[in-house]
Design a protein around this motif. Structure first.
Motif, PDB file in Angstrom:
ATOM      1  N   MET A   1      69.516  -3.347  -0.125  1.00  0.00           N
ATOM      2  CA  MET A   1      68.877  -4.094   0.672  1.00  0.00           C
ATOM      3  C   MET A   1      70.300  -4.934   0.844  1.00  0.00           C
ATOM      4  O   MET A   1      70.993  -5.389   0.020  1.00  0.00           O
ATOM      5  CB  MET A   1      67.636  -4.742   0.396  1.00  0.00           C
ATOM      6  CG  MET A   1      66.325  -3.905   0.362  1.00  0.00           C
ATOM      7  SD  MET A   1      64.958  -4.902   0.144  1.00  0.00           S
ATOM      8  CE  MET A   1      63.577  -3.573   0.450  1.00  0.00           C
ATOM      9  N   ILE A   2      70.289  -5.702   2.062  1.00  0.00           N
ATOM     10  CA  ILE A   2      71.144  -6.710   2.466  1.00  0.00           C
ATOM     11  C   ILE A   2      70.587  -8.135   2.416  1.00  0.00           C
ATOM     12  O   ILE A   2      69.227  -8.456   2.744  1.00  0.00           O
ATOM     13  CB  ILE A   2      71.704  -6.306   3.815  1.00  0.00           C
ATOM     14  CG1 ILE A   2      70.619  -6.192   5.032  1.00  0.00           C
ATOM     15  CG2 ILE A   2      72.571  -5.302   3.645  1.00  0.00           C
ATOM     16  CD1 ILE A   2      70.544  -7.473   5.765  1.00  0.00           C
TER      17      ILE A   2
ATOM     18  N   ASP B   1      75.674 -16.979  -5.639  1.00  0.00           N
ATOM     19  CA  ASP B   1      75.692 -16.694  -7.110  1.00  0.00           C
ATOM     20  C   ASP B   1      74.572 -15.720  -7.289  1.00  0.00           C
ATOM     21  O   ASP B   1      73.120 -16.044  -6.794  1.00  0.00           O
ATOM     22  CB  ASP B   1      75.066 -18.096  -7.434  1.00  0.00           C
ATOM     23  CG  ASP B   1      74.852 -18.058  -9.106  1.00  0.00           C
ATOM     24  OD1 ASP B   1      74.656 -17.083  -9.606  1.00  0.00           O
ATOM     25  OD2 ASP B   1      74.366 -19.066  -9.594  1.00  0.00           O
ATOM     26  N   ASP B   2      75.009 -14.716  -7.820  1.00  0.00           N
ATOM     27  CA  ASP B   2      73.922 -13.445  -7.971  1.00  0.00           C
ATOM     28  C   ASP B   2      73.254 -13.427  -9.535  1.00  0.00           C
ATOM     29  O   ASP B   2      72.928 -12.211  -9.952  1.00  0.00           O
ATOM     30  CB  ASP B   2      74.507 -12.537  -7.623  1.00  0.00           C
ATOM     31  CG  ASP B   2      75.884 -11.883  -8.524  1.00  0.00           C
ATOM     32  OD1 ASP B   2      75.906 -12.524  -9.390  1.00  0.00           O
ATOM     33  OD2 ASP B   2      76.769 -11.145  -7.818  1.00  0.00           O
TER      34      ASP B   2
ATOM     35  N   VAL C   1      64.285  -4.389  -5.912  1.00  0.00           N
ATOM     36  CA  VAL C   1      65.546  -4.895  -4.713  1.00  0.00           C
ATOM     37  C   VAL C   1      65.029  -6.029  -4.085  1.00  0.00           C
ATOM     38  O   VAL C   1      65.644  -7.225  -4.065  1.00  0.00           O
ATOM     39  CB  VAL C   1      66.249  -3.863  -4.084  1.00  0.00           C
ATOM     40  CG1 VAL C   1      67.223  -4.493  -3.314  1.00  0.00           C
ATOM     41  CG2 VAL C   1      66.905  -2.709  -4.901  1.00  0.00           C
ATOM     42  N   MET C   2      64.041  -5.917  -3.562  1.00  0.00           N
ATOM     43  CA  MET C   2      63.060  -7.287  -2.889  1.00  0.00           C
ATOM     44  C   MET C   2      63.067  -8.449  -3.700  1.00  0.00           C
ATOM     45  O   MET C   2      63.415  -9.558  -3.339  1.00  0.00           O
ATOM     46  CB  MET C   2      61.838  -6.454  -2.336  1.00  0.00           C
ATOM     47  CG  MET C   2      62.029  -5.648  -1.189  1.00  0.00           C
ATOM     48  SD  MET C   2      60.313  -5.223  -0.548  1.00  0.00           S
ATOM     49  CE  MET C   2      59.715  -6.667   0.307  1.00  0.00           C
ATOM     50  N   GLN C   3      62.620  -7.976  -4.954  1.00  0.00           N
ATOM     51  CA  GLN C   3      62.510  -9.214  -5.697  1.00  0.00           C
ATOM     52  C   GLN C   3      63.732  -9.981  -6.259  1.00  0.00           C
ATOM     53  O   GLN C   3      64.023 -11.203  -6.261  1.00  0.00           O
ATOM     54  CB  GLN C   3      61.536  -8.962  -7.079  1.00  0.00           C
ATOM     55  CG  GLN C   3      60.270  -8.443  -7.015  1.00  0.00           C
ATOM     56  CD  GLN C   3      59.627  -9.303  -5.837  1.00  0.00           C
ATOM     57  OE1 GLN C   3      59.409 -10.484  -6.026  1.00  0.00           O
ATOM     58  NE2 GLN C   3      59.181  -8.588  -4.744  1.00  0.00           N
TER      59      GLN C   3
ATOM     60  N   LYS D   1      65.437 -12.297  -3.635  1.00  0.00           N
ATOM     61  CA  LYS D   1      64.815 -13.802  -3.559  1.00  0.00           C
ATOM     62  C   LYS D   1      65.678 -14.541  -4.377  1.00  0.00           C
ATOM     63  O   LYS D   1      65.574 -15.792  -4.279  1.00  0.00           O
ATOM     64  CB  LYS D   1      63.383 -13.753  -3.887  1.00  0.00           C
ATOM     65  CG  LYS D   1      62.568 -12.840  -2.963  1.00  0.00           C
ATOM     66  CD  LYS D   1      61.037 -12.897  -3.444  1.00  0.00           C
ATOM     67  CE  LYS D   1      60.255 -11.827  -2.443  1.00  0.00           C
ATOM     68  NZ  LYS D   1      58.879 -11.899  -3.036  1.00  0.00           N
ATOM     69  N   GLU D   2      66.272 -13.911  -5.336  1.00  0.00           N
ATOM     70  CA  GLU D   2      67.301 -14.968  -6.413  1.00  0.00           C
ATOM     71  C   GLU D   2      68.668 -15.186  -6.183  1.00  0.00           C
ATOM     72  O   GLU D   2      69.063 -15.632  -6.871  1.00  0.00           O
ATOM     73  CB  GLU D   2      66.924 -14.238  -7.817  1.00  0.00           C
ATOM     74  CG  GLU D   2      65.438 -14.170  -8.234  1.00  0.00           C
ATOM     75  CD  GLU D   2      64.740 -15.392  -8.408  1.00  0.00           C
ATOM     76  OE1 GLU D   2      65.371 -16.469  -8.649  1.00  0.00           O
ATOM     77  OE2 GLU D   2      63.630 -15.293  -8.077  1.00  0.00           O
TER      78      GLU D   2
END
Length: 752
Positions: free
Chosen positions: A228-229, A243-244, A290-292, A295-296
């Motif tokens: 996802m992008i 920041d990942d 991936v969706m969760q 959000k981070e």
């Protein structure tokens, strides 16, 4: 019989050969506008010899038609094979329909758009079927040692009446495959059609209603990861830093990185529209994980500077330079800019007679302006694509309306030769023009190349709605000049938009008014736009028809009679030479609408009627819309839709498209719209972006097709624009209020 000559260049027959299992193959690139599917049959031939772009006949008499084009819900997968089957003279139950792979060496228009599939495929598909039929007849005549003129066909059986002999297509297919294709073929007269014009159900219908995996988003492969992008939250911004750390630490997440979608691609095609080329990508095991993680991600964005972007045009031979301005735009500013532009002299697109003098001498001048907002395509299936990119090859698969163009774009970005990239087409959960622009195809390829593993890129609804490629926002200012006898002596339209104009300078009422002026203007924007169902017509049709109703009222004339008078003028003494409509056919749909709706009869008490008529994509549509008011809310009771699209191949599919286009047009005019603040759309999902609800749809849509022998023309788009005008006109009669700005209503009372 109608005699049509065939030629044997790149666009006609490519190959005639015997099948390995005994059969006839007729290859033809005329199928470039055809969309196929697979039909379940009880018994298959022992062996099929498959190549791209052909009609094949097996040893048991079955016929298979393969087609290059994507299926986006318009049901040409059924209608196109019906055309071939008609001329082949085979029983429809013995026809199999399959999707051909993308093959740019054979096909010349592997594209779904512009309502052109039936129109551009008509002659070629008929010739393909007729040529195969001729060769089968020739084979039978040769075996029987009789003249081919004595041989007839019916439902896949060849007969020689004089000797009382018959043979099935499959029994002579092998011999037919060794014969030379004819230079001329006889086509059926229209009154001989048995399949064309017969209501025929969708060949994919059972698979659709039983949930078979036909769509891109259904795809799965062992070892596949989900991607996802994360894109900028507003137009005018680009990525500064991110920041990942939290996202990377979450369960199921494989990697987080950035990509530049079109990095080092020198010439983007017109279908490579991409608002946000630099993206953050999150890759993991599942969609939910991936969706969760998305959000981070903590990202910082910054404004970009104005720049120029170059695109190749449709031919690929010319480069168009486009300015992308800096800044974060607002809808409030857009409307102010458009209003100001509408008051300035603009680029003259057409001028007939002396409109300046006509307005100066007019006894009465009517002037009105109209607006419409940006619209989201809101396809049922969000953007997605599968990619498996290795060092020496790439496989891409998913929903795109422009597979040929996107395969080339992906190859250029991935640094692979075109023949090492394979793009497969899936059925699409809606297109409406959005999937003409396939940045997500390239993104999927780049992500897979980076990960060195198969991935499926999935956009959330929010990603899709905020990413751009919208219908532009538009403005049109109209003026009409009436003389003392209430005759229309002058007409002026000045239309534009952000970032494109909706004007069609040579369409009605051009050619019907002696003094006519059409002007066009545009304002650049960094909000990306693209084709939206019936591009430009989806605005200009409705506002033109609303304005003509108001002019008719000022002139004291019935709105249908007022239009018919203009068509009579365009027919008998047309003004100018570039009028792109047939006034007879235009007037014909309006007259039939009047008849079918009982326009001249007293309507039921409390029923308010609006009328419109429009021409686009080579077809003519007229609408009569009946409205009532219930609980102070307008309710569309019934819509009469009269369509002249030439010969109707499949009445079921055609009726479905008209009904769908009618509902879609009403919904967009009543409720649709995107609002921008500081470059960001206020609407990200259907909690804010308003689509028509079931209870708001017309209670009935009565569809009538003009019966004629005209060449088939477009149908996916023509029913969409004109109903907006009929809706506006009915609203006026129901409420006493003219509506100049779309959407007409957004959850608020409009009566009183």
């Amino acid at each position: 019989m109608t005699l049509i000559k065939t030629s044997y260049g790149r666009r006609s027959f490519l190959k005639t050969s015997a099948l390995a299992g005994g059969g006839l193959v007729v290859g033809f690139s005329w199928l470039a506008s055809c969309n196929p599917s697979t039909k379940e049959v009880a018994k298959m031939p022992k062996e099929w010899f498959e190549i791209n772009g052909y009609l094949k006949i097996g040893d048991n008499g079955l016929a298979t038609i393969m087609s290059p084009n994507p299926e986006i819900g318009q049901n040409v997968k059924t209608s196109m094979p019906m055309i071939v089957a008609e001329e082949l003279d085979i029983d429809w139950d013995n026809v199999i329909v399959e999707q051909a792979p993308l093959n740019t060496a054979i096909f010349t228009r592997q594209l779904a758009g512009g309502s052109q599939s039936i129109r551009q495929g008509w002659d070629g598909l008929r010739m393909a079927g007729a040529t195969a039929r001729h060769m089968l007849k020739q084979a039978a005549a040769q075996q029987w040692e009789v003249p081919i003129t004595e041989v007839t066909t019916e439902k896949g059986v060849i007969s020689h009446k004089a000797s009382n002999r018959t043979v099935g297509y499959g029994e002579v297919a092998s011999l037919a495959g060794t014969l030379t294709a004819p230079k001329e073929v006889e086509l059926k007269n229209y009154d001989e059609f048995k399949i064309i014009g017969t209501p025929t159900r969708n060949v994919d219908g059972l698979k659709l209603v039983t949930g078979k995996p036909l769509f891109g988003i259904d795809q799965y492969q062992d070892g596949m990861l989900t991607a996802m992008i994360v894109a900028p939250p507003a137009f005018g911004l680009k990525l500064k830093s991110y920041d990942d750390s939290k996202a990377r630490a979450m369960a199921g997440i494989k990697d987080v990185f950035t990509i530049n979608t079109y990095e080092n691609v020198e010439a983007k095609s017109m279908f490579d529209v991409d608002a946000f080329p630099e993206l953050i990508v999150v890759v993991g095991n599942s969609t939910w994980e991936v969706m969760q993680a998305k959000k981070e991600i903590v990202a910082e964005w910054e404004p970009f500077e104005e720049y120029q972007e170059n695109f190749a045009d449709f031919s690929g031979e010319n480069i168009i330079s486009q300015k992308v301005p800096a800044g974060r735009e607002n809808s409030e500013d857009h409307y102010k800019i458009m209003e100001a532009m509408s008051l300035k002299a603009s680029k003259i697109a057409r001028k007939d007679g002396d409109p300046e003098s006509a307005f100066k001498e007019a006894a009465k001048i009517i002037e009105r302006s109209y607006t419409a907002p940006f619209l989201s395509h809101s396809t049922m299936e969000p953007m997605n694509f599968f990619a498996d990119v290795r060092a020496d090859k790439a496989i891409l698969s998913g929903p795109t309306q422009t597979p040929e163009y996107m395969e080339k774009s992906a190859a250029a970005r991935l640094g692979l030769p075109l023949d090492k990239v394979e793009l497969k087409m899936t059925r699409q959960g809606g297109g409406f023009g959005r999937r003409l622009y396939g940045h997500f195809v390239v993104e999927a390829g780049v992500i897979s190349q980076k990960m060195q593993t198969p991935i499926k890129l999935v956009y959330t609804r929010e990603d899709d709605m905020a990413f751009g490629t919208y219908r532009p926002t538009y403005h049109a200012r109209y003026r009409a000049a009436l003389d003392k006898d209430n005759n229309l002596i002058g007409f002026h339209v000045r239309a534009g938009g952000i970032p494109e104009s909706p004007l069609f300078a040579n369409r009605f009422p051009a050619g019907a008014v002696d003094n006519y002026l059409a002007e066009s203007w545009e304002v650049p924007s960094n909000i990306t736009v693209g084709a939206f169902r019936a591009p430009r017509s989806n605005f200009i049709a409705g506002v033109e028809q609303a304005f003509l109703d108001e002019v008719a009222e000022e002139a004291g004339k019935d709105p249908i009679e007022f239009r018919l008078e203009l068509f009579e003028k365009a027919k008998n003494s047309p003004v100018g030479e570039n009028n792109d409509y047939d006034p007879d056919r235009y007037a014909g749909v309006l007259k039939l609408a009047r008849e079918k709706s009982g326009w001249n009869k007293n309507s039921d008490e409390g029923v308010y009627r609006g009328v419109s008529a429009y021409y686009c994509h080579n077809s003519y549509v007229a609408n009569i819309l009946d409205m009532v008011v219930e609980n102070e809310q307008p309710v569309v009771k019934k819509v009469y839709a009269i369509v002249d699209c030439g010969i109707v191949v499949n009445p079921i599919a055609a009726t479905n498209m008209v009904e769908g286009g009618t509902v879609d047009g009403i919904g967009n005019a009543m409720y649709g719209g995107l609002i921008f603040k500081d470059g960001a759309p206020f609407q990200h999902n259907f909690d804010r972006y308003r689509l028509i609800r079931h209870k708001e749809s017309p209670k009935e849509v009565e569809v009538h097709f003009v019966e004629n022998k005209e060449h088939p023309t477009g149908l996916g788009e023509p029913p969409f624009p004109p109903v907006m005008g009929a809706l506006a006109n009915a609203l006026y009669r129901a409420t006493g209020k003219r509506h100049y700005d779309q959407p007409f209503i957004t959850n608020k009372k409009i009566v009183g």
